[in-house]
Design a protein around this motif. Structure first.
Motif, PDB file in Angstrom:
ATOM      1  N   ALA A  72     -14.007  24.441 -56.000  1.00 45.34           N
ATOM      2  CA  ALA A  72     -12.776  23.809 -56.483  1.00 45.34           C
ATOM      3  C   ALA A  72     -11.654  23.941 -55.449  1.00 45.34           C
ATOM      4  CB  ALA A  72     -12.354  24.433 -57.814  1.00 45.34           C
ATOM      5  N   ILE A  73     -11.585  25.086 -54.787  1.00 44.61           N
ATOM      6  CA  ILE A  73     -10.569  25.266 -53.749  1.00 44.61           C
ATOM      7  C   ILE A  73     -10.772  24.239 -52.635  1.00 44.61           C
ATOM      8  CG2 ILE A  73      -9.826  26.797 -51.877  1.00 44.61           C
ATOM      9  CD1 ILE A  73     -10.132  29.143 -53.800  1.00 44.61           C
ATOM     10  N   GLY A  74     -12.018  24.002 -52.251  1.00 44.79           N
ATOM     11  CA  GLY A  74     -12.289  22.995 -51.224  1.00 44.79           C
ATOM     12  C   GLY A  74     -11.799  21.615 -51.627  1.00 44.79           C
ATOM     13  N   LYS A  75     -12.054  21.226 -52.886  1.00 52.35           N
ATOM     14  CA  LYS A  75     -11.588  19.919 -53.371  1.00 52.35           C
ATOM     15  C   LYS A  75     -10.067  19.880 -53.470  1.00 52.35           C
ATOM     16  CE  LYS A  75     -15.783  18.373 -53.879  1.00 52.35           C
ATOM     17  NZ  LYS A  75     -16.311  17.361 -52.920  1.00 52.35           N
ATOM     18  N   TRP A  76      -9.476  20.994 -53.843  1.00 52.61           N
ATOM     19  CA  TRP A  76      -8.016  21.106 -53.896  1.00 52.61           C
ATOM     20  C   TRP A  76      -7.418  20.884 -52.504  1.00 52.61           C
ATOM     21  CZ3 TRP A  76      -3.729  21.623 -56.856  1.00 52.61           C
ATOM     22  CH2 TRP A  76      -2.634  22.315 -56.367  1.00 52.61           C
ATOM     23  N   CYS A  77      -7.995  21.493 -51.495  1.00 50.56           N
ATOM     24  CA  CYS A  77      -7.504  21.310 -50.130  1.00 50.56           C
ATOM     25  C   CYS A  77      -7.620  19.853 -49.695  1.00 50.56           C
ATOM     26  CB  CYS A  77      -8.272  22.213 -49.169  1.00 50.56           C
ATOM     27  SG  CYS A  77      -7.939  23.979 -49.384  1.00 50.56           S
ATOM     28  N   ASP A  78      -8.657  19.176 -50.154  1.00 45.87           N
ATOM     29  CA  ASP A  78      -8.808  17.757 -49.813  1.00 45.87           C
ATOM     30  C   ASP A  78      -7.617  16.932 -50.283  1.00 45.87           C
ATOM     31  OD1 ASP A  78     -11.265  18.319 -48.671  1.00 45.87           O
ATOM     32  OD2 ASP A  78     -12.444  17.600 -50.396  1.00 45.87           O
ATOM     33  N   LEU A  79      -7.024  17.294 -51.415  1.00 51.90           N
ATOM     34  CA  LEU A  79      -5.873  16.556 -51.925  1.00 51.90           C
ATOM     35  C   LEU A  79      -4.712  16.601 -50.941  1.00 51.90           C
ATOM     36  CD1 LEU A  79      -5.785  17.647 -55.689  1.00 51.90           C
ATOM     37  CD2 LEU A  79      -6.700  15.528 -54.731  1.00 51.90           C
ATOM     38  N   PHE A  80      -4.523  17.725 -50.283  1.00 51.23           N
ATOM     39  CA  PHE A  80      -3.433  17.853 -49.324  1.00 51.23           C
ATOM     40  C   PHE A  80      -3.733  17.057 -48.056  1.00 51.23           C
ATOM     41  CE2 PHE A  80      -2.790  21.216 -52.287  1.00 51.23           C
ATOM     42  CZ  PHE A  80      -1.413  21.381 -52.341  1.00 51.23           C
ATOM     43  N   ASP A  81      -4.995  17.021 -47.667  1.00 51.13           N
ATOM     44  CA  ASP A  81      -5.371  16.199 -46.510  1.00 51.13           C
ATOM     45  C   ASP A  81      -5.136  14.723 -46.806  1.00 51.13           C
ATOM     46  OD1 ASP A  81      -6.091  18.257 -44.814  1.00 51.13           O
ATOM     47  OD2 ASP A  81      -8.167  18.284 -45.484  1.00 51.13           O
ATOM     48  N   LEU A  82      -5.522  14.280 -47.999  1.00 50.23           N
ATOM     49  CA  LEU A  82      -5.359  12.871 -48.355  1.00 50.23           C
ATOM     50  C   LEU A  82      -3.888  12.485 -48.397  1.00 50.23           C
ATOM     51  CD1 LEU A  82      -8.072  12.640 -51.131  1.00 50.23           C
ATOM     52  CD2 LEU A  82      -8.081  11.345 -48.993  1.00 50.23           C
ATOM     53  N   ALA A  83      -3.056  13.359 -48.957  1.00 47.82           N
ATOM     54  CA  ALA A  83      -1.634  13.056 -49.035  1.00 47.82           C
ATOM     55  C   ALA A  83      -1.009  13.010 -47.646  1.00 47.82           C
ATOM     56  CB  ALA A  83      -0.926  14.087 -49.906  1.00 47.82           C
ATOM     57  N   GLU A  84      -1.439  13.902 -46.758  1.00 46.09           N
ATOM     58  CA  GLU A  84      -0.923  13.891 -45.389  1.00 46.09           C
ATOM     59  C   GLU A  84      -1.317  12.611 -44.665  1.00 46.09           C
ATOM     60  OE1 GLU A  84       1.183  15.664 -44.086  1.00 46.09           O
ATOM     61  OE2 GLU A  84       1.067  17.766 -44.655  1.00 46.09           O
ATOM     62  N   GLN A  85      -2.444  12.034 -45.074  1.00 47.77           N
ATOM     63  CA  GLN A  85      -2.910  10.790 -44.455  1.00 47.77           C
ATOM     64  C   GLN A  85      -2.247   9.553 -45.059  1.00 47.77           C
ATOM     65  OE1 GLN A  85      -7.161  11.024 -44.955  1.00 47.77           O
ATOM     66  NE2 GLN A  85      -7.290  12.947 -43.831  1.00 47.77           N
ATOM     67  N   GLY A  86      -1.290   9.786 -45.952  1.00 49.30           N
ATOM     68  CA  GLY A  86      -0.529   8.667 -46.497  1.00 49.30           C
ATOM     69  C   GLY A  86      -0.989   8.190 -47.850  1.00 49.30           C
ATOM     70  N   ASP A  87      -1.825   8.979 -48.538  1.00 52.94           N
ATOM     71  CA  ASP A  87      -2.291   8.598 -49.878  1.00 52.94           C
ATOM     72  C   ASP A  87      -1.783   9.623 -50.874  1.00 52.94           C
ATOM     73  OD1 ASP A  87      -3.528   7.795 -52.150  1.00 52.94           O
ATOM     74  OD2 ASP A  87      -5.580   8.066 -51.443  1.00 52.94           O
ATOM     75  N   PRO A  88      -0.560   9.477 -51.386  1.00 54.14           N
ATOM     76  CA  PRO A  88      -0.012  10.465 -52.304  1.00 54.14           C
ATOM     77  C   PRO A  88      -0.719  10.528 -53.638  1.00 54.14           C
ATOM     78  CG  PRO A  88       1.413   8.545 -52.230  1.00 54.14           C
ATOM     79  CD  PRO A  88       0.357   8.338 -51.182  1.00 54.14           C
TER      80      PRO A  88
END
Length: 353
Positions: free
Chosen positions: A310-326
């Protein structure tokens, strides 16, 4: 900009909470409704403020927004993690959270949390409250990298169900607790009911899976706090605890809490050791969080492995938002706007992002 996150499963308490804190000291409020649908009631007179500054999410909106919604807990206060991510993704510099049974206690909540985060002195007396010999008069310095401020409570202290039911009088009064920098070499129970943190560590503020379809409940902030403290120790970040105080008016049933807490009591004796044993090498919060998730995912324990994944998937959310997908990668656009109902007049109101 600052943002407040409030998890709730009690609509009537939420309306009382919002009325008590008016005028709201936060730039934005994010309500995370721990239920399948929104049922937001706003006190009379706050409709215009809510329309500008408040947004609300239930399970339905979380499911629509996130590519892996299972990482957000249901039937547990850990659901507030979604609000942390949402506040970060929409630009909040300081993110605060309160339980819906926490009310003003006379302290200036936002300024005191901000003072802890940005103006904690580098010097401290060896005797709290006493100016001992050798303490500088003017140049106390400023402690860098205070990332988290945990406020305490008047009224009902944050005790476990066993202690509450035993009616054991606390050995110390919270009112006597000084604001202090917590030792990086020791762990302490992080209470999620009155906390503020900088956006830099939002990725560390993941409270693990609890509640529905999980073996544990009511240890979300405690165990999430262990991960936070372990990574802060590695990165040289500080955590402050003390004021501001809130008035905690306990809304939960201690007998029900005992049932919820019992499975985690034994596990709590060992979980901290698993967190403490994780070796970290990254120099940034998100990298450390990924290392923590990867290490836990490899544990020969079903719950710890689930938490790590779950932590890994949580971190993915921050990567996606940084890439311009809030919106976290789901691509569904904005959620349905939170529809509320005036608690006094029954008129429809709308809380918009």
């Amino acid at each position: 900009m600052n943002a407040l996150v409030v998890p709730t499963n009690r609509v009537e308490h939420l309306a009382e909470f919002l009325a008590a804190w008016a005028p709201w000291p936060w730039d934005r409020i994010i309500i995370v409704r721990d239920g399948p649908e929104l049922d937001l009631r706003l006190p009379a007179g706050l409709e215009a403020e809510a329309a500008e500054r408040l947004e609300a999410f239930s399970w339905a909106e979380i499911d629509a927004l996130l590519p892996e919604p299972w990482i957000i807990s249901r039937n547990d206060a850990a659901i507030r993690s979604f609000g942390f991510w949402r506040a970060w993704a929409t630009g909040a510099e300081i993110i605060l959270t309160l339980d819906d049974d926490c009310f003003p206690a006379g302290d200036d909540l936002v300024p005191l949390h901000r003072k802890n985060l940005y103006r904690t002195p580098r010097w401290e007396s060896s005797v709290p409250g006493m100016r001992v010999r050798g303490l500088p008069y003017r140049n106390l310095g400023t402690l860098p990298d205070v990332q988290v401020s945990m406020g305490l409570w008047r009224g009902c202290p944050d005790l476990d169900a066993v202690t509450t039911l035993a009616a054991a009088a606390p050995a110390a009064s919270v009112a006597d607790a000084p604001t202090r920098v917590m030792s990086a070499e020791q762990y302490f129970p992080l209470s999620g009911m009155n906390v503020a943190f900088r956006r830099d560590v939002a990725c560390l503020m993941y409270f693990p899976p609890m509640g529905r379809q999980q073996p544990f409940r009511r240890f979300d902030d405690i165990w999430g706090g262990l991960v936070l403290q372990r990574i802060c120790r590695h990165l040289g970040y500080s955590i402050v605890c003390g004021r501001p105080f809130v008035d905690h008016r306990r809304a939960s049933d201690p007998f029900a809490n005992l049932s919820k807490e019992t499975p985690g009591i034994v596990a709590n004796e060992r979980v901290w050791e698993a967190i403490d044993a994780v070796e970290l090498g990254s120099s940034d919060p998100l990298g450390c969080m990924r290392e923590m998730g990867g290490a836990l995912a490899q544990r020969q324990d079903d719950y710890l492995a689930t938490w790590g994944n779950a932590i890994g998937k949580w971190c993915d959310l921050f990567d996606l938002a940084e890439q311009g997908d809030p919106e976290g990668g789901r691509g569904g656009g904005e959620p349905d706007r939170a529809r509320g109902r005036d608690a006094s007049q029954g008129s429809p109101t709308r809380a918009v992002p």
